[in-house]
Design an enzyme around this catalytic site. Structure first.
Site, mmCIF file in Angstrom:
data_model
loop_
_atom_site.group_PDB
_atom_site.id
_atom_site.type_symbol
_atom_site.label_atom_id
_atom_site.label_comp_id
_atom_site.label_asym_id
_atom_site.label_seq_id
_atom_site.Cartn_x
_atom_site.Cartn_y
_atom_site.Cartn_z
ATOM 1 N N ASP A 11 5.009 2.258 -9.416
ATOM 2 C CA ASP A 11 5.296 0.816 -9.435
ATOM 3 C C ASP A 11 4.750 0.123 -10.681
ATOM 4 O O ASP A 11 5.086 -1.028 -10.951
ATOM 5 C CB ASP A 11 4.709 0.155 -8.182
ATOM 6 C CG ASP A 11 5.458 0.566 -6.917
ATOM 7 O OD1 ASP A 11 6.600 1.066 -7.034
ATOM 8 O OD2 ASP A 11 4.906 0.384 -5.817
ATOM 9 N N ARG A 33 1.334 -1.365 6.728
ATOM 10 C CA ARG A 33 0.912 -0.327 7.680
ATOM 11 C C ARG A 33 -0.030 -0.887 8.740
ATOM 12 O O ARG A 33 0.017 -0.470 9.908
ATOM 13 C CB ARG A 33 0.267 0.834 6.920
ATOM 14 C CG ARG A 33 1.327 1.706 6.197
ATOM 15 C CD ARG A 33 0.723 2.495 5.059
ATOM 16 N NE ARG A 33 1.644 3.443 4.438
ATOM 17 C CZ ARG A 33 2.563 3.143 3.511
ATOM 18 N NH1 ARG A 33 2.722 1.891 3.110
ATOM 19 N NH2 ARG A 33 3.336 4.081 2.996
#
Ligand code: S3P
Length: 426
Positions: free
Chosen positions: A313, A24
Protein backbone atom coordinates in the site's frame (compact mmCIF):
# COMPACT_ATOMS: atom_id res chain seq x y z
CA UNK A 1 -7.28 20.82 -2.49
CA UNK A 2 -4.40 23.21 -3.10
CA UNK A 3 -0.93 22.07 -2.00
CA UNK A 4 1.81 24.69 -1.68
CA UNK A 5 5.51 23.87 -1.60
CA UNK A 6 6.68 23.48 2.04
CA UNK A 7 9.79 25.14 3.51
CA UNK A 8 10.07 22.81 6.48
CA UNK A 9 7.92 20.27 8.38
CA UNK A 10 8.32 20.04 12.14
CA UNK A 11 6.39 18.54 15.03
CA UNK A 12 5.03 15.54 16.85
CA UNK A 13 1.90 13.86 15.49
CA UNK A 14 -0.40 10.92 16.14
CA UNK A 15 -1.95 9.30 13.11
CA UNK A 16 -5.31 7.48 12.95
CA UNK A 17 -5.72 3.80 13.84
CA UNK A 18 -4.66 0.93 11.61
CA UNK A 19 -7.28 0.18 8.96
CA UNK A 20 -6.63 -3.58 8.75
CA UNK A 21 -6.73 -3.97 12.55
CA UNK A 22 -9.86 -1.79 12.94
CA UNK A 23 -11.82 -3.90 10.42
CA UNK A 24 -10.76 -7.11 12.13
CA UNK A 25 -11.57 -5.90 15.65
CA UNK A 26 -15.20 -5.27 14.62
CA UNK A 27 -15.53 -8.51 12.66
CA UNK A 28 -13.96 -10.79 15.26
CA UNK A 29 -15.73 -8.93 18.08
CA UNK A 30 -19.07 -9.58 16.34
CA UNK A 31 -18.59 -13.37 16.42
CA UNK A 32 -17.02 -13.48 19.90
CA UNK A 33 -18.92 -13.98 23.17
CA UNK A 34 -19.24 -10.72 25.12
CA UNK A 35 -18.46 -7.05 24.55
CA UNK A 36 -15.32 -6.13 22.64
CA UNK A 37 -14.12 -2.61 23.41
CA UNK A 38 -11.97 -0.97 20.78
CA UNK A 39 -9.82 2.11 21.39
CA UNK A 40 -8.11 4.01 18.60
CA UNK A 41 -10.59 2.72 15.99
CA UNK A 42 -10.13 4.22 12.52
CA UNK A 43 -13.28 6.16 11.66
CA UNK A 44 -12.41 6.26 7.95
CA UNK A 45 -15.14 5.38 5.45
CA UNK A 46 -13.83 1.84 4.86
CA UNK A 47 -14.07 0.82 8.52
CA UNK A 48 -17.46 2.54 8.83
CA UNK A 49 -18.62 0.27 5.97
CA UNK A 50 -17.60 -2.72 8.11
CA UNK A 51 -19.58 -1.38 11.08
CA UNK A 52 -22.58 -0.79 8.84
CA UNK A 53 -22.50 -4.34 7.43
CA UNK A 54 -22.28 -5.95 10.89
CA UNK A 55 -25.16 -3.82 12.18
CA UNK A 56 -27.19 -5.15 9.25
CA UNK A 57 -26.19 -8.65 10.37
CA UNK A 58 -27.83 -7.98 13.74
CA UNK A 59 -24.82 -6.86 15.80
CA UNK A 60 -25.17 -3.88 18.14
CA UNK A 61 -22.17 -1.60 17.66
CA UNK A 62 -21.95 1.63 19.63
CA UNK A 63 -19.55 4.40 18.67
CA UNK A 64 -18.25 7.00 21.13
CA UNK A 65 -16.14 10.17 20.86
CA UNK A 66 -12.35 9.78 20.70
CA UNK A 67 -12.46 6.73 18.38
CA UNK A 68 -13.93 4.32 20.91
CA UNK A 69 -16.23 1.53 19.71
CA UNK A 70 -18.11 -1.23 21.55
CA UNK A 71 -19.13 -4.39 19.69
CA UNK A 72 -21.77 -6.51 21.39
CA UNK A 73 -20.64 -9.93 20.18
CA UNK A 74 -23.26 -12.64 19.70
CA UNK A 75 -20.96 -15.63 19.39
CA UNK A 76 -19.98 -17.66 16.35
CA UNK A 77 -23.57 -18.53 15.43
CA UNK A 78 -25.23 -15.25 16.45
CA UNK A 79 -25.22 -13.34 13.15
CA UNK A 80 -28.67 -12.82 11.62
CA UNK A 81 -29.64 -12.58 7.95
CA UNK A 82 -29.80 -9.05 6.56
CA UNK A 83 -32.85 -8.02 4.58
CA UNK A 84 -30.66 -5.39 2.86
CA UNK A 85 -27.68 -5.84 0.57
CA UNK A 86 -24.46 -5.61 2.60
CA UNK A 87 -22.89 -2.52 1.00
CA UNK A 88 -19.11 -2.52 1.43
CA UNK A 89 -18.43 0.86 -0.25
CA UNK A 90 -14.80 1.10 -1.41
CA UNK A 91 -13.49 -1.52 1.01
CA UNK A 92 -11.81 -4.63 -0.38
CA UNK A 93 -11.07 -5.89 3.15
CA UNK A 94 -14.76 -5.69 4.17
CA UNK A 95 -15.86 -7.42 0.97
CA UNK A 96 -13.36 -10.27 0.97
CA UNK A 97 -13.39 -11.04 4.71
CA UNK A 98 -17.20 -10.99 4.72
CA UNK A 99 -17.22 -13.55 1.89
CA UNK A 100 -15.23 -15.92 4.08
CA UNK A 101 -17.31 -15.30 7.18
CA UNK A 102 -20.70 -15.53 5.47
CA UNK A 103 -19.86 -18.74 3.57
CA UNK A 104 -20.40 -20.87 6.67
CA UNK A 105 -23.49 -19.12 8.12
CA UNK A 106 -26.95 -20.70 8.10
CA UNK A 107 -28.46 -18.01 5.84
CA UNK A 108 -28.16 -16.19 2.54
CA UNK A 109 -26.46 -12.78 2.09
CA UNK A 110 -25.87 -10.33 -0.74
CA UNK A 111 -22.75 -8.16 -1.00
CA UNK A 112 -22.13 -5.17 -3.23
CA UNK A 113 -19.84 -2.15 -3.25
CA UNK A 114 -18.95 1.01 -5.17
CA UNK A 115 -17.73 1.28 -8.76
CA UNK A 116 -14.15 0.39 -7.77
CA UNK A 117 -15.22 -2.67 -5.71
CA UNK A 118 -17.31 -3.89 -8.64
CA UNK A 119 -14.11 -4.10 -10.70
CA UNK A 120 -11.95 -5.90 -8.12
CA UNK A 121 -11.36 -9.65 -8.49
CA UNK A 122 -13.30 -11.76 -6.00
CA UNK A 123 -12.76 -15.07 -7.84
CA UNK A 124 -9.46 -15.52 -5.99
CA UNK A 125 -11.48 -15.77 -2.74
CA UNK A 126 -14.54 -17.52 -4.15
CA UNK A 127 -12.57 -20.36 -5.75
CA UNK A 128 -10.97 -21.77 -2.54
CA UNK A 129 -14.14 -21.02 -0.53
CA UNK A 130 -16.07 -23.10 -3.07
CA UNK A 131 -13.57 -25.91 -2.51
CA UNK A 132 -14.46 -25.65 1.20
CA UNK A 133 -18.13 -26.16 0.30
CA UNK A 134 -19.28 -22.53 -0.10
CA UNK A 135 -21.99 -21.49 -2.54
CA UNK A 136 -21.20 -18.01 -3.93
CA UNK A 137 -22.46 -16.64 -7.23
CA UNK A 138 -21.82 -13.36 -8.98
CA UNK A 139 -21.10 -11.46 -12.15
CA UNK A 140 -18.36 -12.37 -14.63
CA UNK A 141 -18.44 -16.10 -13.88
CA UNK A 142 -18.53 -15.61 -10.10
CA UNK A 143 -15.69 -13.11 -10.00
CA UNK A 144 -17.28 -9.69 -9.49
CA UNK A 145 -19.73 -7.96 -7.14
CA UNK A 146 -22.66 -8.02 -6.63
CA UNK A 147 -22.37 -11.47 -5.04
CA UNK A 148 -24.86 -13.84 -3.42
CA UNK A 149 -23.60 -16.14 -0.64
CA UNK A 150 -25.76 -19.10 0.38
CA UNK A 151 -24.37 -20.28 3.72
CA UNK A 152 -23.30 -23.95 3.73
CA UNK A 153 -21.56 -26.46 6.02
CA UNK A 154 -17.82 -26.12 5.28
CA UNK A 155 -14.86 -28.47 5.41
CA UNK A 156 -11.14 -27.74 5.75
CA UNK A 157 -8.78 -27.64 2.76
CA UNK A 158 -5.09 -27.46 2.05
CA UNK A 159 -4.70 -24.53 -0.33
CA UNK A 160 -1.75 -22.80 -1.93
CA UNK A 161 -2.55 -19.12 -2.45
CA UNK A 162 -1.84 -17.95 -6.02
CA UNK A 163 -1.03 -14.43 -4.67
CA UNK A 164 0.35 -13.14 -1.38
CA UNK A 165 -2.90 -11.56 -0.21
CA UNK A 166 -3.87 -10.98 3.41
CA UNK A 167 -7.47 -10.40 2.41
CA UNK A 168 -7.62 -13.79 0.71
CA UNK A 169 -5.81 -15.52 3.59
CA UNK A 170 -8.09 -13.86 6.14
CA UNK A 171 -11.26 -14.82 4.25
CA UNK A 172 -10.12 -18.46 4.32
CA UNK A 173 -9.18 -18.22 8.01
CA UNK A 174 -12.64 -16.91 8.86
CA UNK A 175 -14.25 -19.74 6.89
CA UNK A 176 -11.89 -22.24 8.56
CA UNK A 177 -13.34 -21.36 11.98
CA UNK A 178 -16.63 -22.89 10.78
CA UNK A 179 -15.12 -25.90 8.95
CA UNK A 180 -15.49 -29.45 10.27
CA UNK A 181 -11.75 -30.07 10.12
CA UNK A 182 -8.29 -28.51 9.89
CA UNK A 183 -7.35 -25.96 7.17
CA UNK A 184 -3.84 -25.32 5.84
CA UNK A 185 -3.12 -22.19 3.81
CA UNK A 186 0.24 -21.91 2.04
CA UNK A 187 1.38 -18.39 1.16
CA UNK A 188 3.78 -17.68 -1.73
CA UNK A 189 5.22 -14.87 0.40
CA UNK A 190 4.25 -13.68 3.82
CA UNK A 191 1.40 -11.14 3.81
CA UNK A 192 0.24 -9.14 6.84
CA UNK A 193 -0.69 -11.45 9.73
CA UNK A 194 -3.10 -9.31 11.75
CA UNK A 195 -5.87 -11.92 11.39
CA UNK A 196 -3.71 -14.69 12.79
CA UNK A 197 -2.55 -12.54 15.73
CA UNK A 198 -5.96 -11.14 16.58
CA UNK A 199 -7.95 -14.34 16.08
CA UNK A 200 -5.58 -16.08 18.48
CA UNK A 201 -6.00 -13.16 20.90
CA UNK A 202 -9.75 -13.94 20.77
CA UNK A 203 -9.06 -17.64 21.45
CA UNK A 204 -8.73 -19.21 17.99
CA UNK A 205 -6.34 -22.02 17.25
CA UNK A 206 -4.07 -20.78 14.45
CA UNK A 207 -0.36 -21.41 14.12
CA UNK A 208 2.17 -20.63 11.41
CA UNK A 209 5.06 -22.74 10.27
CA UNK A 210 7.13 -20.75 7.76
CA UNK A 211 4.71 -19.85 4.97
CA UNK A 212 2.09 -22.41 6.10
CA UNK A 213 -0.82 -21.19 8.20
CA UNK A 214 -2.77 -23.89 10.07
CA UNK A 215 -6.20 -23.30 11.51
CA UNK A 216 -8.33 -25.69 13.54
CA UNK A 217 -12.08 -25.14 13.97
CA UNK A 218 -13.14 -23.54 17.27
CA UNK A 219 -16.39 -23.58 19.19
CA UNK A 220 -16.08 -20.13 20.77
CA UNK A 221 -14.18 -16.85 20.57
CA UNK A 222 -14.00 -14.51 23.57
CA UNK A 223 -14.46 -10.72 23.57
CA UNK A 224 -11.32 -8.65 24.16
CA UNK A 225 -10.21 -5.09 24.71
CA UNK A 226 -8.36 -4.01 21.56
CA UNK A 227 -6.19 -0.89 21.37
CA UNK A 228 -5.54 -0.18 17.70
CA UNK A 229 -2.05 1.14 16.91
CA UNK A 230 -1.54 3.98 14.40
CA UNK A 231 -1.56 2.84 10.79
CA UNK A 232 1.95 2.55 9.32
CA UNK A 233 0.36 2.97 5.87
CA UNK A 234 -0.91 6.40 6.98
CA UNK A 235 2.36 7.23 8.76
CA UNK A 236 4.14 6.50 5.46
CA UNK A 237 3.06 9.87 3.94
CA UNK A 238 4.60 11.72 6.88
CA UNK A 239 7.75 9.58 6.82
CA UNK A 240 8.36 10.42 3.17
CA UNK A 241 7.35 14.08 3.58
CA UNK A 242 9.69 14.48 6.57
CA UNK A 243 12.56 12.95 4.60
CA UNK A 244 12.20 14.90 1.35
CA UNK A 245 11.13 18.36 2.58
CA UNK A 246 14.28 20.27 3.65
CA UNK A 247 14.94 21.18 7.27
CA UNK A 248 12.30 18.77 8.65
CA UNK A 249 11.93 16.57 11.71
CA UNK A 250 8.72 14.69 12.48
CA UNK A 251 7.95 12.38 15.39
CA UNK A 252 5.09 10.00 14.56
CA UNK A 253 3.78 8.52 17.81
CA UNK A 254 2.29 5.09 18.32
CA UNK A 255 2.82 3.48 14.91
CA UNK A 256 2.15 -0.24 14.37
CA UNK A 257 5.42 -1.87 13.34
CA UNK A 258 4.32 -5.44 12.71
CA UNK A 259 7.20 -6.89 10.62
CA UNK A 260 4.74 -7.88 7.85
CA UNK A 261 4.10 -4.13 7.37
CA UNK A 262 7.50 -2.46 7.86
CA UNK A 263 8.80 -2.84 4.30
CA UNK A 264 8.53 0.95 3.96
CA UNK A 265 11.00 1.49 6.82
CA UNK A 266 13.42 -1.07 5.34
CA UNK A 267 13.28 0.54 1.89
CA UNK A 268 13.64 4.11 3.14
CA UNK A 269 16.60 3.02 5.28
CA UNK A 270 18.11 1.36 2.21
CA UNK A 271 17.62 4.69 0.37
CA UNK A 272 19.66 6.51 3.01
CA UNK A 273 16.86 7.82 5.23
CA UNK A 274 17.45 9.15 8.70
CA UNK A 275 14.59 7.16 10.27
CA UNK A 276 14.45 5.63 13.75
CA UNK A 277 12.07 3.75 15.96
CA UNK A 278 11.87 4.63 19.68
CA UNK A 279 9.88 3.35 22.61
CA UNK A 280 9.07 -0.04 21.06
CA UNK A 281 6.32 -1.95 22.91
CA UNK A 282 3.53 -4.50 22.29
CA UNK A 283 -0.23 -3.92 22.24
CA UNK A 284 -2.62 -6.90 21.83
CA UNK A 285 0.05 -9.07 20.17
CA UNK A 286 1.04 -6.18 17.84
CA UNK A 287 4.40 -4.34 18.09
CA UNK A 288 4.22 -0.52 18.26
CA UNK A 289 6.84 2.29 18.27
CA UNK A 290 7.32 6.03 17.79
CA UNK A 291 8.95 6.73 14.42
CA UNK A 292 11.27 9.71 13.99
CA UNK A 293 12.28 11.03 10.54
CA UNK A 294 14.66 13.82 9.61
CA UNK A 295 15.36 15.37 6.17
CA UNK A 296 17.76 13.13 4.27
CA UNK A 297 19.45 12.85 0.88
CA UNK A 298 17.87 9.75 -0.58
CA UNK A 299 19.28 7.51 -3.30
CA UNK A 300 17.45 5.19 -5.71
CA UNK A 301 16.98 1.49 -4.98
CA UNK A 302 15.44 -1.77 -6.23
CA UNK A 303 12.23 -3.02 -4.62
CA UNK A 304 11.12 -6.55 -5.46
CA UNK A 305 10.22 -10.08 -4.31
CA UNK A 306 9.21 -10.83 -0.72
CA UNK A 307 9.44 -7.13 0.15
CA UNK A 308 6.44 -6.27 -2.05
CA UNK A 309 3.62 -7.61 0.20
CA UNK A 310 5.33 -5.87 3.16
CA UNK A 311 4.85 -2.44 1.54
CA UNK A 312 2.17 -2.95 -1.11
CA UNK A 313 0.00 0.00 0.00
CA UNK A 314 3.01 2.31 0.38
CA UNK A 315 4.28 1.99 -3.22
CA UNK A 316 2.55 5.21 -4.42
CA UNK A 317 4.33 7.29 -1.76
CA UNK A 318 7.58 5.34 -2.19
CA UNK A 319 7.42 6.40 -5.86
CA UNK A 320 7.31 10.01 -4.65
CA UNK A 321 10.36 9.38 -2.42
CA UNK A 322 12.08 7.84 -5.46
CA UNK A 323 11.27 10.92 -7.57
CA UNK A 324 12.99 13.09 -4.96
CA UNK A 325 15.96 10.69 -4.60
CA UNK A 326 19.18 10.74 -6.63
CA UNK A 327 19.41 7.95 -9.22
CA UNK A 328 17.07 5.27 -10.48
CA UNK A 329 14.51 3.27 -8.50
CA UNK A 330 13.11 0.05 -9.96
CA UNK A 331 9.92 -1.49 -8.57
CA UNK A 332 9.24 -5.08 -9.75
CA UNK A 333 6.95 -8.00 -8.85
CA UNK A 334 4.15 -5.59 -7.98
CA UNK A 335 1.42 -6.73 -10.43
CA UNK A 336 -1.03 -6.70 -7.50
CA UNK A 337 -1.02 -2.90 -7.75
CA UNK A 338 -3.17 -3.25 -10.86
CA UNK A 339 -6.13 -4.57 -8.83
CA UNK A 340 -6.11 -2.12 -5.92
CA UNK A 341 -8.57 0.80 -5.47
CA UNK A 342 -7.22 2.02 -8.83
CA UNK A 343 -4.65 0.46 -11.17
CA UNK A 344 -1.86 1.97 -9.10
CA UNK A 345 0.89 1.27 -11.64
CA UNK A 346 -1.00 3.36 -14.19
CA UNK A 347 -2.31 6.03 -11.82
CA UNK A 348 1.03 6.65 -10.08
CA UNK A 349 2.94 6.81 -13.37
CA UNK A 350 0.34 9.07 -15.04
CA UNK A 351 0.22 11.48 -12.11
CA UNK A 352 3.96 11.68 -11.41
CA UNK A 353 4.65 12.22 -15.13
CA UNK A 354 2.69 15.47 -14.81
CA UNK A 355 5.44 16.83 -12.54
CA UNK A 356 7.98 16.51 -15.35
CA UNK A 357 9.93 13.62 -13.83
CA UNK A 358 10.98 10.67 -15.90
CA UNK A 359 8.90 7.65 -14.83
CA UNK A 360 8.08 4.60 -16.86
CA UNK A 361 5.36 2.00 -16.44
CA UNK A 362 6.41 -1.67 -16.65
CA UNK A 363 4.29 -4.81 -16.61
CA UNK A 364 4.93 -5.47 -12.91
CA UNK A 365 5.92 -2.08 -11.53
CA UNK A 366 7.71 1.08 -12.61
CA UNK A 367 11.11 2.69 -13.16
CA UNK A 368 11.66 6.14 -11.70
CA UNK A 369 14.55 8.47 -12.56
CA UNK A 370 14.93 10.61 -9.46
CA UNK A 371 16.64 13.89 -8.72
CA UNK A 372 14.99 16.04 -11.39
CA UNK A 373 12.91 19.15 -10.82
CA UNK A 374 9.39 18.32 -9.59
CA UNK A 375 6.88 20.80 -10.96
CA UNK A 376 3.50 21.51 -9.39
CA UNK A 377 0.62 19.89 -11.28
CA UNK A 378 -3.15 19.30 -11.47
CA UNK A 379 -3.35 15.85 -9.92
CA UNK A 380 -6.26 13.43 -10.21
CA UNK A 381 -7.09 11.05 -7.33
CA UNK A 382 -9.14 8.52 -9.37
CA UNK A 383 -11.11 8.27 -6.09
CA UNK A 384 -8.10 6.38 -4.71
CA UNK A 385 -7.17 7.68 -1.24
CA UNK A 386 -3.53 6.61 -1.52
CA UNK A 387 -3.05 8.42 -4.84
CA UNK A 388 -4.49 11.65 -3.38
CA UNK A 389 -2.26 11.48 -0.29
CA UNK A 390 0.88 10.56 -2.25
CA UNK A 391 0.46 13.38 -4.75
CA UNK A 392 0.01 15.82 -1.86
CA UNK A 393 3.48 14.77 -0.65
CA UNK A 394 4.89 15.33 -4.15
CA UNK A 395 3.27 18.79 -4.10
CA UNK A 396 5.22 19.70 -0.93
CA UNK A 397 8.53 19.45 -2.81
CA UNK A 398 7.32 20.93 -6.12
CA UNK A 399 8.55 24.26 -7.49
CA UNK A 400 5.03 25.73 -7.50
CA UNK A 401 1.47 25.12 -6.33
CA UNK A 402 -0.39 21.85 -7.06
CA UNK A 403 -4.10 20.95 -7.10
CA UNK A 404 -5.63 17.60 -6.20
CA UNK A 405 -8.96 16.79 -7.77
CA UNK A 406 -11.07 14.35 -5.75
CA UNK A 407 -9.08 15.00 -2.59
CA UNK A 408 -12.00 13.98 -0.37
CA UNK A 409 -11.12 10.34 -1.15
CA UNK A 410 -8.58 10.63 1.70
CA UNK A 411 -11.54 10.11 4.06
CA UNK A 412 -11.54 6.43 3.08
CA UNK A 413 -8.52 5.78 5.31
CA UNK A 414 -7.35 9.10 6.76
CA UNK A 415 -9.90 11.73 7.80
CA UNK A 416 -8.02 14.92 8.72
CA UNK A 417 -5.01 14.15 6.52
CA UNK A 418 -4.64 17.60 4.95
CA UNK A 419 -5.11 19.39 8.31
CA UNK A 420 -2.35 17.31 9.88
CA UNK A 421 -0.05 18.04 6.96
CA UNK A 422 -0.76 21.74 7.36
CA UNK A 423 -0.04 21.75 11.12
CA UNK A 424 3.53 20.59 10.49
CA UNK A 425 4.39 23.45 8.10
CA UNK A 426 6.85 25.98 9.49
C1 S3P B 1 -5.34 -5.61 3.53
C2 S3P B 1 -4.51 -6.34 2.77
C3 S3P B 1 -3.78 -5.81 1.61
C4 S3P B 1 -3.87 -4.30 1.50
C5 S3P B 1 -5.20 -3.76 1.86
C6 S3P B 1 -5.61 -4.19 3.26
C7 S3P B 1 -5.98 -6.25 4.70
O1 S3P B 1 -4.33 -6.37 0.45
O2 S3P B 1 -3.50 -3.89 0.20
O3 S3P B 1 -5.18 -2.35 1.80
O4 S3P B 1 -6.55 -5.55 5.57
O5 S3P B 1 -5.95 -7.48 4.78
P1 S3P B 1 -3.98 -7.87 -0.01
O6 S3P B 1 -5.13 -8.71 0.30
O7 S3P B 1 -3.71 -7.75 -1.46
O8 S3P B 1 -2.80 -8.33 0.80
Amino acid sequence: MIISPAKSLKGEITIPGDKSISHRAVMFGAIAEGITEIDGFLTGEDCLSTIDCFRKLGIQIDTFPHNKVKVFGKGMYGLQPSSDVLYTGNSGTTTRLLLGLLSGQGFESKIDGDESIRKRPMGRVIEPLTQMGANITGMDNNNLCPLVIKGQPLHGIKYKLPVASAQLKSALLLASLYAQDHTIIIEPEKSRDHSELMLNYFGANIYTDGLDVHSAPVSQLHAQHITVPGDISSAAYFMVAGLIVPDSEIVIKNVGINPTRTGIIDVLTQMGANIHMNNTRTMNNEPVADVVVKSSSLVGTIIEGALIPRLIDEIPVIAVAAAAAKGTTIIKDAQELKVKESNRIKTVVTELKKTGINIQETDDGMIIEGGQTINGAQFESYHDHRIAMSMAVAGLVATNESFINGSDSVNISFPGYFKLLECLQR
